[in-house]
Design an enzyme around this catalytic site. Structure first.
Site, PDB file in Angstrom:
ATOM      1  CE  LYS A 161      -7.102  60.734  13.236  1.00 23.22           C
ATOM      2  NZ  LYS A 161      -7.555  59.346  13.373  1.00 23.22           N
ATOM      3  CD  GLU A 196     -10.073  64.404  -1.824  1.00 21.27           C
ATOM      4  OE1 GLU A 196      -9.197  64.635  -0.946  1.00 21.27           O
ATOM      5  OE2 GLU A 196     -10.253  63.277  -2.314  1.00 21.27           O
ATOM      6  N   GLY A 199     -11.604  58.653  11.809  1.00 24.49           N
ATOM      7  CA  GLY A 199     -12.399  59.628  11.060  1.00 24.49           C
ATOM      8  C   GLY A 199     -13.878  59.300  11.041  1.00 24.49           C
ATOM      9  NE  ARG A 200     -13.982  53.062   9.464  1.00 23.66           N
ATOM     10  CZ  ARG A 200     -12.667  53.095   9.245  1.00 23.66           C
ATOM     11  NH1 ARG A 200     -12.102  54.161   8.726  1.00 23.66           N
ATOM     12  NH2 ARG A 200     -11.907  52.060   9.552  1.00 23.66           N
ATOM     13  CD  GLU A 222     -12.994  54.740   5.192  1.00 25.66           C
ATOM     14  OE1 GLU A 222     -12.559  55.228   4.145  1.00 25.66           O
ATOM     15  OE2 GLU A 222     -13.358  55.431   6.160  1.00 25.66           O
ATOM     16  CG  HIS A 231     -43.351  54.030  -4.714  1.00 24.63           C
ATOM     17  ND1 HIS A 231     -44.614  53.828  -5.211  1.00 24.63           N
ATOM     18  CD2 HIS A 231     -43.500  54.210  -3.373  1.00 24.63           C
ATOM     19  CE1 HIS A 231     -45.503  53.908  -4.228  1.00 24.63           C
ATOM     20  NE2 HIS A 231     -44.844  54.132  -3.105  1.00 24.63           N
ATOM     21  CE  LYS A 265      -6.754  59.445   1.252  1.00 22.40           C
ATOM     22  NZ  LYS A 265      -6.384  59.634   2.647  1.00 22.40           N
TER      23      LYS A 265
HETATM   24  C1  G6Q Z   1     -12.475  57.700   7.972  1.00 21.73           C
HETATM   25  C2  G6Q Z   1     -11.467  57.865   6.952  1.00 21.73           C
HETATM   26  C3  G6Q Z   1     -11.714  59.014   6.002  1.00 21.73           C
HETATM   27  C4  G6Q Z   1     -11.328  60.366   6.534  1.00 21.73           C
HETATM   28  C5  G6Q Z   1     -11.254  61.348   5.374  1.00 21.73           C
HETATM   29  C6  G6Q Z   1     -10.934  62.753   5.804  1.00 21.73           C
HETATM   30  O1  G6Q Z   1     -12.413  56.899   8.858  1.00 21.73           O
HETATM   31  O2  G6Q Z   1     -10.229  57.902   7.522  1.00 21.73           O
HETATM   32  O3  G6Q Z   1     -13.035  59.061   5.556  1.00 21.73           O
HETATM   33  O4  G6Q Z   1     -12.221  60.797   7.505  1.00 21.73           O
HETATM   34  O5  G6Q Z   1     -10.303  60.899   4.452  1.00 21.73           O
HETATM   35  O6  G6Q Z   1      -9.712  62.793   6.452  1.00 21.73           O
HETATM   36  P1  G6Q Z   1      -9.250  64.090   7.209  1.00 21.73           P
HETATM   37  O7  G6Q Z   1     -10.202  64.326   8.327  1.00 21.73           O
HETATM   38  O8  G6Q Z   1      -7.863  63.821   7.692  1.00 21.73           O
HETATM   39  O9  G6Q Z   1      -9.303  65.223   6.225  1.00 21.73           O
END
Ligand code: G6Q
Length: 556
Positions: A221, A227, A282-283, A368, A399, A519
């Protein structure tokens, strides 16, 4: 012994009760005292209609919530709690594009991404639907070309492998759906997911791939996530080592992002970028262009069926009365255990091999969103909020960790998720799987008394250890079959459950400030790892660990 512990590390949390300004909470507390010791066995014995009373069908999805520690009065009071919390008002605000994500001043409109009706959705006076539909069309055109073999790699070969590079919300949803919808996948196109910045992840993912037939989707996003960008640069270099010329990048790299400038700076042509918007969390983004890897795998029609399933659940959530509203019921049951019984966690137990990543996906979606100790106005809460969500494939869990659910000291409400029809032809396997699911929910509910244990066959020693208290709550969520449509419904039901709980707890479920501090510190620490002098600026433990790493790093 009855337990109603303070349920958070937040020292302000002195009680597990919900916000007491909701007047019904007094009644709920009183009712809880009356019901807490009652056993579900007795409730079933007293009410032959209990299954019919506490179950609900919405299209492909059936919810049996009769194995919960509830009566009709409990549900009436909990529904009153939903009404007092103005669930209907907040729901309308969300769907109509109001900026309910107050700390980021953003609308929350993942529902617009799967709006299959013809209603406009307004944000800042602009109907977002034409843009949403245009991106779906672009995704469909692109995915169609790749799937048909019309989109060729730089050396003229068709694409056989797609690598989605993303993390968190840009990874977990697509990865889970890709796994869940395996029977719908293109037979000659594999999707791989790279998220971890541990170099072994990307190295391992690429070791068996051919750069001439591999397509990378850089999904981010923000397009700034450390990463993802580290892995994306690695992939770009890996590709260029083979392809030699940057002009070939266009055939092998596409981006999914809201950040056009960063995409261009990375070297991806904006024509190869699939856009989404800041009002998609994002989620909650698998329904957006972040789902491009899903569409590549399952095709446009199945992707639309996924959206349609979510839309059908959205419509149910919007229109059904609160007392017959599946996500609302799921949310209220969670609040009942979290805030009255003091339960600390919620287990997600899929009895479907293809849903084995669902627990991990829901961990993020739920924790989250509602892992917050400050309310919408910034006040510290004095009640328990989001539960610890955890789980794994149910049949394997039997199990492994079910012992604690059955006989431990914790109350762990569990969601059992089961497909009635399997995709394979192994009916006897499926019967065993379903028998186990049924046996577990029955055992959790009924338990086994001392008298029953004594009258059962077998060794009569250690009887106390063989008694099961039972009275452990569970929901059964049944899918006729795991299809794009039913999966869309299931995921949307959980999203709205999380939303409803967030409203009851007066939280903003759509920000995630808790991930920021780590972060920032990581950025500060990174250069320290390669410096020559010993680090002394942190606490003794962090200094010690940094310096320990420095030593080993130098030796390598
Ligand atoms: C989700 C969070 C988080 C996000 C990641 C990746 O709701 O905001 O999990 O999706 O940190 O972020 P980017 O899509 O910006 O790389």
């Amino acid at each position: 012994m009855s337990a109603m512990p303070a349920t958070s590390s937040n020292t302000n949390v002195s009680s597990s009760a919900v916000p007491m300004h909701r007047s019904v909470c007094q009644q709920l507390q009183h009712h809880f005292q009356q019901i807490r010791a009652r056993h579900m066995r007795d409730m079933f014995a007293e009410d032959p209609q209990r299954f019919e009373r506490f179950s609900l069908q919405v299209d492909d999805l059936f919810l049996d919530y009769s194995k919960n520690r509830i009566t009709a009065e409990t549900m009436a009071l909990l529904t009153q709690l939903a009404e007092e919390s103005d669930i209907g008002g907040w729901r309308d605000r969300m769907f109509s594009g109001e900026k309910i994500n107050n700390t980021e001043n953003r609308a929350v409109l993942h529902t617009a991404l799967r709006n299959r009706g013809d209603q406009p959705v307004w944000v800042d006076g602009v109907d977002v639907m034409p843009g949403v539909l245009a991106v779906i069309d672009r995704m469909a055109a692109f995915a169609g070309q790749v799937r048909d073999g019309a989109w060729l790699g730089y050396s003229g070969k068709r694409i056989t492998d797609v690598v989605n590079i993303g993390i968190g919300g840009s990874d977990l949803g697509p990865q889970m759906v890709y796994q869940a919808l395996k029977p719908y996948r293109h037979p000659d196109l594999k999707v791989h997911f790279v998220s971890n910045v541990d170099g072994d992840h990307v190295a391992e993912a690429l070791e068996a791939l051919d750069p001439e037939t591999t397509l990378f989707i850089v999904s981010s996003k923000t397009f700034t996530t450390q990463e993802t960008m580290t892995n994306a640069h690695f992939a770009r270099n890996w590709f260029l080592q083979h392809a030699q010329s940057e002009c070939h990048i266009a055939r092998h790299f596409v981006a999914v992002s809201t950040n056009r400038d960063a995409v261009v700076a990375f070297g991806i042509d904006p024509a190869q970028m699939f856009e989404f918007w800041d009002w998609v969390g994002g989620r909650y983004s698998l329904w957006s262009a972040i789902g491009l890897s899903i569409m590549l795998a399952i095709g446009h029609a199945h992707f639309l069926a996924l959206l349609q399933g979510a839309y059908d659940m959205d419509e149910h959530f919007r229109q059904a009365p609160l007392a017959q509203n599946m996500p609302v019921i799921m949310a209220l049951l969670g609040v009942w255990y979290n805030n009255f019984f003091g339960a600390e966690s919620q287990a997600i137990l899929p009895y479907d091999h293809y849903l084995r990543s669902l627990p991990m996906y829901l961990e993020q979606a739920d924790m989250e969103s509602n892992g917050k100790s400050v309310d919408r106005e910034g006040h510290a809460v004095d009640y328990a909020t989001g539960a610890i969500v955890w789980g794994a494939s149910g049949i394997n869990g039997q199990h492994a960790f079910y012992q604690l659910i059955h006989q431990g000291t914790k109350l762990i409400p569990a969601d059992f998720i089961v497909s009635m029809q399997q995709h394979d032809s192994l009916q006897s396997h499926h019967d065993i799987l379903v028998a186990n699911f049924l046996a577990q929910t029955e055992a959790l509910m009924r338990g086994r008394t001392l008298a029953e244990t004594q009258s059962s066959a077998g060794d009569q020693s250690w009887l106390a250890q063989k008694v099961f208290a039972g009275n452990h709550p569970s929901n059964a969520l049944l899918l006729k079959q795991l299809t794009p449509h039913s999966l869309g419904m299931l995921l949307a039901a959980y999203e709205h459950k999380i939303f409803v709980q967030g409203i009851i707890w007066n939280l903003n479920s759509f920000d995630q400030w808790g991930v920021e501090l780590g972060k920032q510190l990581a950025k500060q620490i990174l250069p320290e790892l390669s410096q020559h002098d010993a680090v002394t600026t942190h606490d003794a433990s962090t200094n010690g660990l940094i310096n320990y790493y420095q030593r080993w790093r130098k030796e390598r």
